[in-house]
Design a protein around this motif. Structure first.
Motif, PDB file in Angstrom:
ATOM      1  N   THR A 140      44.593  36.095  33.873  1.00 21.63           N
ATOM      2  CA  THR A 140      44.830  35.651  35.195  1.00 21.63           C
ATOM      3  C   THR A 140      44.027  36.631  36.105  1.00 21.63           C
ATOM      4  O   THR A 140      44.033  37.938  36.152  1.00 21.63           O
ATOM      5  CB  THR A 140      46.352  36.347  35.465  1.00 21.63           C
ATOM      6  OG1 THR A 140      46.913  35.340  34.487  1.00 21.63           O
ATOM      7  CG2 THR A 140      47.048  35.751  36.765  1.00 21.63           C
ATOM      8  N   GLU A 141      43.518  36.147  37.184  1.00 16.61           N
ATOM      9  CA  GLU A 141      42.697  36.941  38.125  1.00 16.61           C
ATOM     10  C   GLU A 141      43.571  36.577  39.489  1.00 16.61           C
ATOM     11  O   GLU A 141      44.133  35.545  39.868  1.00 16.61           O
ATOM     12  CB  GLU A 141      41.402  35.847  38.378  1.00 16.61           C
ATOM     13  CG  GLU A 141      40.329  35.705  37.411  1.00 16.61           C
ATOM     14  CD  GLU A 141      39.862  36.830  37.178  1.00 16.61           C
ATOM     15  OE1 GLU A 141      39.766  38.033  37.787  1.00 16.61           O
ATOM     16  OE2 GLU A 141      39.211  36.942  36.072  1.00 16.61           O
ATOM     17  N   HIS A 142      43.749  37.997  40.037  1.00 17.13           N
ATOM     18  CA  HIS A 142      44.867  38.064  40.967  1.00 17.13           C
ATOM     19  C   HIS A 142      43.853  38.085  42.439  1.00 17.13           C
ATOM     20  O   HIS A 142      44.638  38.051  43.257  1.00 17.13           O
ATOM     21  CB  HIS A 142      45.579  39.452  41.087  1.00 17.13           C
ATOM     22  CG  HIS A 142      46.397  39.288  39.672  1.00 17.13           C
ATOM     23  ND1 HIS A 142      47.820  38.618  39.675  1.00 17.13           N
ATOM     24  CD2 HIS A 142      46.436  39.769  38.454  1.00 17.13           C
ATOM     25  CE1 HIS A 142      48.213  38.899  38.617  1.00 17.13           C
ATOM     26  NE2 HIS A 142      47.505  39.513  37.857  1.00 17.13           N
ATOM     27  N   LEU A 143      42.823  37.908  42.207  1.00 20.23           N
ATOM     28  CA  LEU A 143      42.061  38.241  43.658  1.00 20.23           C
ATOM     29  C   LEU A 143      40.980  37.148  43.487  1.00 20.23           C
ATOM     30  O   LEU A 143      40.580  36.493  42.468  1.00 20.23           O
ATOM     31  CB  LEU A 143      41.110  39.551  43.977  1.00 20.23           C
ATOM     32  CG  LEU A 143      42.125  40.710  43.618  1.00 20.23           C
ATOM     33  CD1 LEU A 143      41.295  41.818  43.715  1.00 20.23           C
ATOM     34  CD2 LEU A 143      42.818  40.654  45.118  1.00 20.23           C
ATOM     35  N   PRO A 144      40.580  36.490  44.544  1.00 20.85           N
ATOM     36  CA  PRO A 144      39.322  35.512  44.665  1.00 20.85           C
ATOM     37  C   PRO A 144      38.163  35.989  43.749  1.00 20.85           C
ATOM     38  O   PRO A 144      37.674  37.030  43.996  1.00 20.85           O
ATOM     39  CB  PRO A 144      38.912  35.383  46.047  1.00 20.85           C
ATOM     40  CG  PRO A 144      40.245  35.608  46.664  1.00 20.85           C
ATOM     41  CD  PRO A 144      40.722  36.817  46.289  1.00 20.85           C
ATOM     42  N   GLU A 145      37.547  34.990  43.180  1.00 24.80           N
ATOM     43  CA  GLU A 145      36.350  35.229  42.092  1.00 24.80           C
ATOM     44  C   GLU A 145      34.943  35.939  42.897  1.00 24.80           C
ATOM     45  O   GLU A 145      34.487  36.500  42.413  1.00 24.80           O
ATOM     46  CB  GLU A 145      35.999  33.813  41.707  1.00 24.80           C
ATOM     47  CG  GLU A 145      34.879  33.940  40.735  1.00 24.80           C
ATOM     48  CD  GLU A 145      35.407  34.091  39.273  1.00 24.80           C
ATOM     49  OE1 GLU A 145      34.696  34.879  38.348  1.00 24.80           O
ATOM     50  OE2 GLU A 145      36.877  34.226  39.108  1.00 24.80           O
ATOM     51  N   LYS A 146      35.148  35.460  44.000  1.00 24.04           N
ATOM     52  CA  LYS A 146      33.766  36.202  44.847  1.00 24.04           C
ATOM     53  C   LYS A 146      33.847  37.556  44.717  1.00 24.04           C
ATOM     54  O   LYS A 146      32.722  38.108  44.963  1.00 24.04           O
ATOM     55  CB  LYS A 146      33.529  35.472  46.207  1.00 24.04           C
ATOM     56  CG  LYS A 146      34.646  36.067  47.300  1.00 24.04           C
ATOM     57  CD  LYS A 146      34.329  35.348  48.404  1.00 24.04           C
ATOM     58  CE  LYS A 146      35.192  35.936  49.562  1.00 24.04           C
ATOM     59  NZ  LYS A 146      34.987  35.397  51.005  1.00 24.04           N
ATOM     60  N   TYR A 147      34.905  38.132  44.797  1.00 21.60           N
ATOM     61  CA  TYR A 147      34.930  39.911  44.866  1.00 21.60           C
ATOM     62  C   TYR A 147      34.657  40.531  43.749  1.00 21.60           C
ATOM     63  O   TYR A 147      34.504  41.709  43.748  1.00 21.60           O
ATOM     64  CB  TYR A 147      36.463  39.900  45.591  1.00 21.60           C
ATOM     65  CG  TYR A 147      36.441  39.561  46.589  1.00 21.60           C
ATOM     66  CD1 TYR A 147      35.965  39.966  47.928  1.00 21.60           C
ATOM     67  CD2 TYR A 147      37.748  38.752  47.098  1.00 21.60           C
ATOM     68  CE1 TYR A 147      36.171  39.490  49.096  1.00 21.60           C
ATOM     69  CE2 TYR A 147      37.800  38.229  48.439  1.00 21.60           C
ATOM     70  CZ  TYR A 147      37.268  38.871  49.468  1.00 21.60           C
ATOM     71  OH  TYR A 147      37.568  38.227  50.929  1.00 21.60           O
TER      72      TYR A 147
END
Length: 172
Positions: A140-147
């Motif tokens: 699970t990614e909790h922040l947008p991918e670009k960061y």
């Protein structure tokens, strides 16, 4: 005569064995103590702290990485607490970062297998599962991918010799 030769050979053998044993003990002591002694600090570090927010809320458990723009410099890393605050570490906890320009990456990733430790053990003991892998974990990614990458996050800063504060406001 033969007994006399064996006795002399035995004496020389015992003396040789004693020297070899002493050598081994000294060598092991040198290897064992090579990492001991006073800790050396990395000189020139400047304290860096800040916060991470996403959608106006503090982000707990995010990893903040300062990636140096100049070759030969060291990266620095920090983890946010419950209030979204972080302190960077280069070598020793909270020691800061070396002065210079950095690009910054921020991520918060969580992996869950869906199986508890007991369930995973039971799964692996079943005959029909022999040679198979348990179900893949869910990421699970909790922040947008670009960061997640310093070259796509859009965050850059220059660490100076004094105290540094870097507040990272993440948006969708």
């Amino acid at each position: 005569m033969i007994g006399d030769i064996c006795t002399r050979a035995g004496s020389r053998g015992a003396a040789m064995a004693g020297r070899v044993s002493l050598f081994v003990v000294v060598a092991l002591w040198l290897v064992g103590t090579a990492g001991c002694g006073p800790r050396t600090r990395l000189e020139g570090l400047a304290p860096v702290e800040g916060t991470v927010t996403f959608q106006g809320k503090a982000v707990e458990g995010a990893t903040v990485v300062f990636v140096p723009a100049m070759a030969g410099k060291r990266a620095a890393i920090g983890t946010t607490d419950v209030t979204g605050r972080f302190r960077l570490t280069t070598k020793d906890p909270g020691d800061g970062a070396l002065p210079g320009p950095y690009a910054i990456a921020v991520s918060k990733t969580e992996a869950s297998s869906g199986l508890s430790a007991a369930e995973a053990e039971q799964w692996s003991r079943k005959r029909e599962n022999a040679g198979k892998y348990p179900p893949a974990p869910t990421i699970t990614e909790h922040l947008p991918e670009k960061y997640k990458a310093a070259n796509t996050s859009g965050f850059q800063t220059t660490v100076t010799g004094g105290r540094n504060t870097v507040n990272l406001v993440l948006e969708d």
